[in-house]
Design a protein around this motif. Structure first.
Motif, PDB file in Angstrom:
ATOM      1  N   VAL A 255      31.277 -11.756   6.535  1.00  0.00           N
ATOM      2  CA  VAL A 255      31.435 -10.671   7.505  1.00  0.00           C
ATOM      3  C   VAL A 255      32.805 -10.001   7.358  1.00  0.00           C
ATOM      4  N   LEU A 256      32.788  -8.717   7.064  1.00  0.00           N
ATOM      5  CA  LEU A 256      34.004  -7.909   6.994  1.00  0.00           C
ATOM      6  C   LEU A 256      34.317  -7.319   8.363  1.00  0.00           C
ATOM      7  N   GLY A 257      35.485  -6.710   8.472  1.00  0.00           N
ATOM      8  CA  GLY A 257      35.807  -5.908   9.642  1.00  0.00           C
ATOM      9  C   GLY A 257      35.559  -4.446   9.326  1.00  0.00           C
ATOM     10  N   GLY A 258      35.142  -3.694  10.334  1.00  0.00           N
ATOM     11  CA  GLY A 258      34.890  -2.278  10.083  1.00  0.00           C
ATOM     12  C   GLY A 258      34.804  -1.474  11.368  1.00  0.00           C
ATOM     13  N   LEU A 259      35.023  -0.189  11.242  1.00  0.00           N
ATOM     14  CA  LEU A 259      34.880   0.756  12.349  1.00  0.00           C
ATOM     15  C   LEU A 259      34.801   2.154  11.762  1.00  0.00           C
ATOM     16  N   CYS A 260      34.467   3.115  12.606  1.00  0.00           N
ATOM     17  CA  CYS A 260      34.448   4.486  12.110  1.00  0.00           C
ATOM     18  C   CYS A 260      34.859   5.445  13.212  1.00  0.00           C
ATOM     19  N   PHE A 261      35.300   6.608  12.800  1.00  0.00           N
ATOM     20  CA  PHE A 261      35.633   7.699  13.703  1.00  0.00           C
ATOM     21  C   PHE A 261      34.828   8.915  13.265  1.00  0.00           C
ATOM     22  N   ILE A 262      33.890   9.322  14.088  1.00  0.00           N
ATOM     23  CA  ILE A 262      33.051  10.455  13.732  1.00  0.00           C
ATOM     24  C   ILE A 262      32.346  10.960  14.985  1.00  0.00           C
ATOM     25  N   GLU A 263      32.182  12.254  15.091  1.00  0.00           N
ATOM     26  CA  GLU A 263      31.346  12.840  16.129  1.00  0.00           C
ATOM     27  C   GLU A 263      30.083  13.350  15.447  1.00  0.00           C
ATOM     28  N   SER A 264      29.009  12.609  15.608  1.00  0.00           N
ATOM     29  CA  SER A 264      27.743  12.994  14.994  1.00  0.00           C
ATOM     30  C   SER A 264      26.611  12.589  15.914  1.00  0.00           C
ATOM     31  N   THR A 265      25.500  13.277  15.772  1.00  0.00           N
ATOM     32  CA  THR A 265      24.335  12.966  16.590  1.00  0.00           C
ATOM     33  C   THR A 265      23.086  13.282  15.792  1.00  0.00           C
ATOM     34  N   LEU A 266      21.967  12.734  16.237  1.00  0.00           N
ATOM     35  CA  LEU A 266      20.674  12.956  15.601  1.00  0.00           C
ATOM     36  C   LEU A 266      19.866  13.893  16.496  1.00  0.00           C
ATOM     37  N   ASP A 267      19.415  15.024  15.952  1.00  0.00           N
ATOM     38  CA  ASP A 267      18.633  15.927  16.794  1.00  0.00           C
ATOM     39  C   ASP A 267      17.170  15.489  16.827  1.00  0.00           C
ATOM     40  N   ASN A 268      16.346  16.227  17.550  1.00  0.00           N
ATOM     41  CA  ASN A 268      14.948  15.833  17.752  1.00  0.00           C
ATOM     42  C   ASN A 268      14.131  15.818  16.474  1.00  0.00           C
ATOM     43  N   SER A 269      14.585  16.560  15.465  1.00  0.00           N
ATOM     44  CA  SER A 269      13.852  16.608  14.194  1.00  0.00           C
ATOM     45  C   SER A 269      14.293  15.511  13.222  1.00  0.00           C
ATOM     46  N   GLY A 270      15.357  14.756  13.608  1.00  0.00           N
ATOM     47  CA  GLY A 270      15.861  13.716  12.719  1.00  0.00           C
ATOM     48  C   GLY A 270      17.021  14.160  11.858  1.00  0.00           C
ATOM     49  N   LYS A 271      17.487  15.400  12.056  1.00  0.00           N
ATOM     50  CA  LYS A 271      18.647  15.898  11.300  1.00  0.00           C
ATOM     51  C   LYS A 271      19.932  15.343  11.905  1.00  0.00           C
ATOM     52  N   ILE A 272      20.884  14.980  11.037  1.00  0.00           N
ATOM     53  CA  ILE A 272      22.182  14.489  11.475  1.00  0.00           C
ATOM     54  C   ILE A 272      23.136  15.675  11.592  1.00  0.00           C
ATOM     55  N   LEU A 273      23.740  15.826  12.777  1.00  0.00           N
ATOM     56  CA  LEU A 273      24.680  16.925  13.025  1.00  0.00           C
ATOM     57  C   LEU A 273      26.086  16.354  13.133  1.00  0.00           C
ATOM     58  N   GLN A 274      26.968  16.768  12.235  1.00  0.00           N
ATOM     59  CA  GLN A 274      28.353  16.288  12.220  1.00  0.00           C
ATOM     60  C   GLN A 274      29.250  17.495  12.422  1.00  0.00           C
TER      61      GLN A 274
END
Length: 308
Positions: free
Chosen positions: A119-138
């Motif tokens: 097990v590694l350590g990890g994290l992320c910083f991002i503003e993203s969301t999944l719309d109703n069609s399954g597209k990722i919006l960043q």
């Protein structure tokens, strides 16, 4: 390296997509509905850094395939148990598991299931969301994934992983102090997610009001006090650093937990706040703001399940 991304949502789908764009060998472990969506439409990413339409490799849990070198876990905390079961057969003695969940309690579960060394350590910083069609919006300039050995060592395997990540059109940062960085983000996300969910508001209107800012400061103090009491490796000036960062957030910024509430979805209340409150109870630390946030989410959760 053979990389397995568990889920193809707003986080795993984005970073996995950037690695595919670079040319890395990435497979997504998804559920049947998401697999059909990806097979039909592809992995779609709309980003300020360039849009992508990719045809990713996908598998379902139980599909017969060799173990992977790296398994990137970016699910919600309440999905972790099922996720571990879904990728268990793809882990061998050399597999690295890289979790991107916020908080810290998930590490204990992963270590218990797969062993300390995997097990590694990890994290992320991002503003993203999944719309109703399954597209990722960043939508924001920040799209950073931070990773490292929890010991801080620059091992041969972590340098190999760094090389696999290098050159992708996102920021992949190898940290020699990942444990501290995870606790620092935990403090930040507890404050931002807690305060926006409590007030049902983006961060801007809360900061504009004197009592809103004071509540944020109280929450930072309470959370940092608990973390210090359990010997979390947080910086002596972290409260001031995080307050400055919070005050610099965009006016309309909403936490992902707040967005989950708006969508009538489950939240990570126990993972974020329940974990800290349990330690506070054991140490005899009064945490009224943190308790109010947790109670608010408990009432929300009870109402959510009563609708089903």
């Amino acid at each position: 390296m053979r990389i397995l991304v568990v889920g193809a949502g707003a986080i795993g789908g984005y970073f996995g997509g950037r690695l595919i764009e670079k040319g890395e060998d990435v497979t997504f472990l998804v559920r049947e509905k998401r697999k059909q969506q990806l097979d039909q439409n592809g992995l779609l990413i709309e980003s300020i850094y360039g849009d992508l339409k990719l045809k990713p490799k996908t598998i379902l849990s139980g599909d017969n395939t060799d173990p992977f070198d790296v398994i990137l876990v970016s699910t919600k905390a309440y999905q972790l148990k099922g996720s571990m079961e879904s990728f268990h057969s793809y882990v061998n003695e050399n597999t690295m598991i890289l979790p991107l969940l916020n908080g810290y309690a998930h590490l204990d579960k992963l270590v218990s299931e797969f062993g300390e060394e995997r097990v590694l350590g990890g994290l992320c910083f991002i503003e993203s969301t999944l719309d109703n069609s399954g597209k990722i919006l960043q939508t924001s300039p920040v799209h950073e994934l931070v990773f490292g050995e929890r010991s801080g060592e620059k091992t041969k395997r972590i340098l190999k992983l760094r090389d696999s990540f290098s050159g992708a059109k996102a920021t992949f940062t190898l940290s020699e102090n990942i444990e501290q960085e995870m606790w620092h983000k935990y403090l930040f996300i507890t404050t931002v997610a807690g305060i926006t969910s409590l007030f049902r508001s983006p961060i801007g209107p809360i900061l504009e009001r004197e009592h809103g800012l004071k509540t944020i400061e109280k929450l930072l103090n309470e959370t940092a006090a608990i973390m210090r009491e359990i010997d979390a490796p947080i910086d002596v000036h972290i409260k001031e650093i995080q307050l400055k960062r919070i005050m610099g957030l965009s006016y309309g910024m909403k936490s992902s937990l707040q967005r989950d509430m708006e969508k009538q979805q489950p939240t990570e209340a126990d993972h974020f706040f329940g974990y800290l409150l349990q330690h506070a109870k054991e140490k005899g630390i009064e945490s009224p703001v943190l308790l109010a946030i947790y109670a608010n989410l408990a009432v929300y959760g009870a109402g959510l399940f009563s609708l089903k």
